[in-house]
Design an enzyme around this catalytic site. Structure first.
Site, PDB file in Angstrom:
ATOM      1  N   GLU A  61      -1.515  13.094  20.327  1.00 46.86           N
ATOM      2  CA  GLU A  61      -0.267  12.508  19.838  1.00 46.86           C
ATOM      3  C   GLU A  61       0.965  13.311  20.217  1.00 46.86           C
ATOM      4  O   GLU A  61       1.995  12.751  20.609  1.00 46.86           O
ATOM      5  CB  GLU A  61      -0.322  12.331  18.314  1.00 46.86           C
ATOM      6  CG  GLU A  61      -1.186  11.175  17.827  1.00 46.86           C
ATOM      7  CD  GLU A  61      -2.678  11.444  17.863  1.00 46.86           C
ATOM      8  OE1 GLU A  61      -3.075  12.592  18.159  1.00 46.86           O
ATOM      9  OE2 GLU A  61      -3.460  10.510  17.594  1.00 46.86           O
ATOM     10  N   HIS A 130      -5.955   8.722   5.901  1.00 46.51           N
ATOM     11  CA  HIS A 130      -5.519   7.542   6.652  1.00 46.51           C
ATOM     12  C   HIS A 130      -4.586   6.657   5.839  1.00 46.51           C
ATOM     13  O   HIS A 130      -4.352   5.507   6.167  1.00 46.51           O
ATOM     14  CB  HIS A 130      -6.736   6.726   7.114  1.00 46.51           C
ATOM     15  CG  HIS A 130      -7.457   7.353   8.258  1.00 46.51           C
ATOM     16  ND1 HIS A 130      -8.175   8.513   8.132  1.00 46.51           N
ATOM     17  CD2 HIS A 130      -7.548   6.998   9.569  1.00 46.51           C
ATOM     18  CE1 HIS A 130      -8.702   8.836   9.317  1.00 46.51           C
ATOM     19  NE2 HIS A 130      -8.327   7.942  10.191  1.00 46.51           N
TER      20      HIS A 130
END
Ligand SMILES: Cc1ncc(C[n+]2csc(CCOP(=O)(O)OP(=O)(O)O)c2C)c(N)n1
Lengths: 330, 349
Positions: A61, A130
């Site tokens: 990322e 998450h």
């Protein structure tokens, strides 16, 4: 002309619209190409535009978000997918230290026309790592724009605006609502940033939210009308930076009571900001303290019953409205 | 000599024979002049820092001049350059005036970025400088993105990406190098990585910071070819730089050079105590001072005489004094500048 489409389709339509119009628009992210996108937002686009415009990135990322910043500084318009916003913590250095600040510390010599998009928040039992709502985290940084559309029509219209914007736009999608349907205007329905939407007109109390909590407020408003004869106004903020202060102030001047709703934790959050703005700009119009409804101060739990307790519910919103109306004791 | 696959052998430092650039005496004298100016500039700003006229952090390039000077000699208009916070020489070599750079260090409106960045954030986009950055390793992915864009936009320009030996241990480096190698397969990453290996990241030596100290060889993991060069020897750097930049330009693929150099000055201008290295070590490297070595070559060949050398030093001193005067006399940014340049498209266009 309008057609019924899902939130997911509306997002895709906006990207296709812009990619057809402007060669500098490209997409990047993990598994957005050959795989079709974890959330199927970019499904089919790899075949349509090829690997140079729909770039499958490795799982890194910070690296690919930084590369997108470099591309944007060169005049390209990358749209980066975070598989979920949770993973953006790994890219936070690039987003905060470069994308948000480079225009300033270059003395205005560069622009970063970059969109970073992906599902935000929780509600689908993904548990702590998450499930995270990043609106106040990113909303804190000058240099970033932060938006959170909730209707399919806004999803498309605000994505068009995001891609055309010359700044880094943090595009927080209502991940739990990708499959929800709504009327979407055909063609170019660009929705300007910084303009809230009155999702329901009302006169007795203002419910202020963004993202999937808007739908919660709409349902709470129905309940309030049916059970208490209360006419609630619902404001969908849509965009958190820039922020439509006027819409809130105008509504509170009319209703004299307000409830601010957010999915994230209460401390240092969006609802605090809303309450402070009302206090500063509409104090004399208030008939009751501004109520806040926020997520529980815990990491997100997995168990369905606990998860339901962890996020604002329709019932909590309705109760907060009753407190603001002095119909019930806290 | 490079191994057959073009990769450097472990520890192989030095100029390659093939494709040497024809460095004329005039050229060399000109580059010598630039290095002298950089040194004078760095000395002057370090003095001003100690007088409290320059704030924040200040990192000078003293000892490393041959690296930026050699590589930026191979810069072609339209190429892009990106580096970390030790960025004064890069700006000067690309053509910014010492006055503009000094004014930036002084935080003046006439500075390269209007007083908004200071020493660590010099930008000169019209001359190809895409910035100096303050987060160790943070600019590396950005540089790789610049390179992708240059190809996507169908140019034959390249990116010169300077990074320190300390930055190579950051995840950002490894992620970016992987992307570069990957995109390079498709000829979409004309990025020249230039490691300014000055032996230390602040006070931590390469040996104490990284498990495998052959920094160039780290690029093997990312299928990026590489070599090492003696970063104290301007001629070696020039030869390597011209060859490497052309290679990247023609191939569209990344390439890496580890320039072995030394920071003679302290890490930052505020550092006086140097517990991490000995005076003897610094002295030893000083004997290979890149400026001194070029000076000696020019004298030995008779291309410059003592008198001319002295003149060059005096000219540099005058130019830097002029820059300091300009910086001191310039105005501070007006208060309104606080809120400009936060967003593109506001208060402009
Ligand atoms: C992410 C990060 N960590 C720590 C620092 C503090 N810091 C500034 S310079 C530096 C040393 C970096 O060494 P290197 O990359 O070799 O560059 P050099 O200073 O030798 O040119 C450190 C640790 C920083 N700026 N950024």
């Amino acid at each position: 002309m309008a057609e019924t489409k899902t939130y997911r389709e509306a997002l895709r339509e906006a990207m296709v619209h812009e990619m057809d119009r402007d060669e500098s628009v490209i997409l990047m992210g993990e598994d957005i190409g050959v795989y079709g996108g974890t959330h199927l937002i970019t499904d089919g686009l790899y075949d349509k535009y090829g690997p140079r415009r729909v770039i499958d990135t490795p799982i890194s990322e910070n690296g690919f978000t930084g590369a997108a910043v470099g591309m944007a500084m060169m005049g390209m318009r990358p749209v980066v997918e975070m598989m979920t916003w949770n993973f953006s913590f790994l890219a936070a250095d690039q987003i905060i230290q470069n994308a948000a600040k480079v225009r300033y510390f270059s003395g205005g010599q560069v622009k970063v026309p970059l969109v970073i998009r992906g599902p935000n928040g929780g509600g689908v039992q993904l548990s702590a790592q998450h499930t995270h709502s990043l609106e106040s985290f990113y909303g804190h940084f000058p240099g970033l724009k932060v938006v959170a559309p909730v209707t399919p029509n806004d999803a498309k219209g605000m994505m068009l605006t995001a891609i055309r914007d010359d700044n880094c736009v943090i595009f927080l999608e209502a991940g739990a609502l990708y499959g929800t349907k709504g009327e979407v205007e055909e063609g170019d329905n660009a929705v300007p940033f910084g303009k809230a939407r009155i999702a329901r007109e009302g006169s007795d109390v203002t419910l202020i939210a963004y993202g999937r909590q808007v739908n919660l407020c709409l349902r709470a408003a129905e309940t309030l009308e049916e059970e208490d004869g209360v006419d609630a106004e619902v404001i969908d903020l849509r965009s958190l930076r820039p922020f439509d202060e006027d819409a809130i102030v105008e509504s509170v001047k009319k209703t004299h009571r307000a409830v601010a709703v957010e999915e994230q934790w209460r401390w240092f959050g969006v609802a605090s900001e809303v309450a402070a703005i009302i206090q500063e700009k509409a104090f004399d119009y208030l008939d009751a303290p501004v109520e806040r409804v926020s997520g529980a101060e815990t990491p997100a739990p997995y168990a369905r019953n606990l998860e339901l307790l962890a996020f604002p519910s329709e019932k909590e919103v309705a109760n907060a409205a009753r407190w603001a109306l002095y119909m019930e004791e806290k | 000599m490079p191994a057959k696959d073009g990769r450097s052998e472990n520890g192989d430092v030095g100029a390659r024979g093939e494709g040497a650039v024809a460095t004329t005496p005039e050229n060399l004298a000109e580059l010598y002049q630039k290095m002298v100016l950089i040194r004078a500039f760095e000395d002057a700003c370090q003095r001003a820092f100690r007088q409290g006229k320059i704030g924040g952090y200040l990192h000078v390039y003293t000892g490393e001049e041959a690296v930026a000077t050699g590589f930026l000699d191979a810069y072609r208009e339209g190429d892009r350059v990106i580096t970390a916070y030790r960025d004064h020489p890069h700006a000067l070599l690309l053509g910014a005036s010492p006055g503009e750079v000094m004014a930036e260090l002084y935080g003046k409106r006439t500075g390269l970025v209007k007083g908004k960045g200071g020493s660590m954030h010099l930008f000169d986009v019209k001359r190809g400088l895409m910035g100096g950055y303050g987060i160790v390793g943070g600019h590396i992915p950005v540089g790789v993105g610049l390179a992708y864009a240059l190809k996507y936009q169908n140019t034959d320009h390249i990116v010169q990406l300077f990074l320190g030996d300390g930055a190579i241990n950051q995840g950002a480096f490894h992620e970016a190098a992987n992307l570069a190698g990957l995109w390079g397969k498709d000829e979409m990453c004309p990025c020249l990585f230039i490691i300014e290996n000055n032996q230390y990241g602040m006070g931590t030596s390469v040996e104490r910071a990284t498990a495998m100290t052959d920094l160039a060889a780290k690029f093997d993991s990312y299928a990026i070819e590489h070599e090492k060069v003696d970063g104290m020897d301007l001629l070696a750097v020039l030869e390597c730089a011209h060859r490497a930049t052309e290679r990247v330009r023609e191939s569209g693929r990344p390439y890496a050079v580890e320039a072995i150099t030394y920071r003679i000055a302290p890490h930052g201008a505020a550092d006086f105590l140097e517990k991490y290295r000995t005076k003897e070590e610094v002295e030893k490297w000083r004997e290979r001072d890149p400026i001194g070595m070029v000076e000696k070559r020019l004298l030995d060949s008779g291309d410059l005489d003592e008198e001319r050398i002295e003149e060059i030093k005096q000219e540099a001193k005058r130019e830097v004094e002029e820059a300091v005067r300009f910086a001191e006399e310039s105005e501070e940014p007006p208060a309104e500048e606080l809120y400009t340049d936060v967003y593109a498209g506001e208060g402009e266009e």
